[in-house]
Design a protein around this motif. Sequence first.
Motif, short mmCIF file in Angstrom:
data_model
loop_
_atom_site.label_atom_id
_atom_site.label_comp_id
_atom_site.label_asym_id
_atom_site.label_seq_id
_atom_site.Cartn_x
_atom_site.Cartn_y
_atom_site.Cartn_z
N ASN A 94 -18.56 21.35 52.14
CA ASN A 94 -18.09 22.73 52.02
C ASN A 94 -17.65 23.30 53.37
OD1 ASN A 94 -18.56 22.54 49.30
ND2 ASN A 94 -20.17 24.08 49.22
N GLY A 95 -16.99 22.47 54.15
CA GLY A 95 -16.43 22.91 55.42
C GLY A 95 -17.37 22.86 56.61
N ASN A 96 -18.64 22.53 56.39
CA ASN A 96 -19.61 22.46 57.48
C ASN A 96 -19.86 21.01 57.88
OD1 ASN A 96 -20.18 25.33 57.51
ND2 ASN A 96 -21.23 24.99 55.56
N PRO A 97 -19.86 20.69 59.18
CA PRO A 97 -20.07 19.31 59.62
C PRO A 97 -21.42 18.77 59.13
CG PRO A 97 -19.28 20.66 61.44
CD PRO A 97 -19.62 21.61 60.32
N ILE A 98 -21.43 17.48 58.80
CA ILE A 98 -22.66 16.84 58.33
C ILE A 98 -23.07 15.72 59.28
CG2 ILE A 98 -22.34 17.42 55.90
CD1 ILE A 98 -21.29 14.55 55.47
N VAL A 99 -24.37 15.47 59.34
CA VAL A 99 -24.92 14.35 60.11
C VAL A 99 -26.11 13.80 59.34
CG1 VAL A 99 -24.19 15.21 62.38
CG2 VAL A 99 -26.42 15.88 61.44
N PRO A 100 -26.45 12.52 59.54
CA PRO A 100 -27.61 11.96 58.86
C PRO A 100 -28.91 12.58 59.36
CG PRO A 100 -26.15 10.24 59.69
CD PRO A 100 -25.71 11.52 60.32
N SER A 101 -29.98 12.33 58.62
CA SER A 101 -31.30 12.80 59.04
C SER A 101 -31.78 11.99 60.25
CB SER A 101 -32.31 12.67 57.90
OG SER A 101 -32.70 11.31 57.74
N GLU A 102 -32.86 12.43 60.85
CA GLU A 102 -33.46 11.71 61.96
C GLU A 102 -34.63 10.85 61.51
OE1 GLU A 102 -34.44 14.52 64.99
OE2 GLU A 102 -32.37 15.13 65.33
#
Length: 265
Positions: A139-147
């Motif tokens: 939805n337009g917001n950057p994503i990254v994997p969990s830690e």
Amino acid sequence: MSTHTTSISSLCQPIDIALRDAGAHLLTRPRIAPTPTMSAFRAAFDALETDVMAILRPALAALVPEATWIDELDAAALPRGRAWLVDSVDGAVQYMRGLPQWCLTATLLQDGEPVLAVLHNPVLGESYTAMRGEGAWRNGNPIVPSETGDIAVALVCTSQPPFAAQDPASVASAGSSLARVLGVAGAVRNLGPTSWQIADVAAGRLDGFWEYGDDRSNLLGSVLIAREAGAFVTDTAGEPWTPSSPSILVATPALGDTLLDALAR
């Protein structure tokens, strides 16, 4: 409108709109009664796919008129040039049963490589997008994997390609791998469509996903999302994933090697 004069980045929003329009139609479509036989299931599925593609195909074709369409993706070589790979309902079985775990997907390929992917879940009102070399978003917001790096608290998922029984070797690998991962992981689930589960790993909602068998139709777009988000992506032997790979593993970077070890036992 052609990508010869329009940048790939400008295609994300209209593709998302097309998927959202088709998804809104699916939400209002009369529920499909459970099908008692395979022939009845195929007839219901074909009618569903025809209905959805009547919305998606002209909308996407107008965006990239020169792109071909991949109607059947098997072991054959991927086409040269631009091509659309579209899944009208990834998770059609769930949709047909009135369950919420399904999505629509559209992937634009260039010479067999995904350059843009959009997934939309109408029930959640969410879309994942990715562009090669540019990043991935929800939805337009950057994503990254969990830690997450401790497998004892990890939430990992698995699934099977459609009609998995036709590939007994992959079925056997899936069964034995499930037993191994269940012995070490915090929780193992199957949360529906393969593409959405991989995107959820990319966004940190899940910590890992693995699967055996040829499921490239559902993997090409979602792998682009995972890679652009910075997830760990290999096959279950630790080799780089390609469309001809016999398996796939997507995980948080801190958990990738641990899951490879678990799958190798």
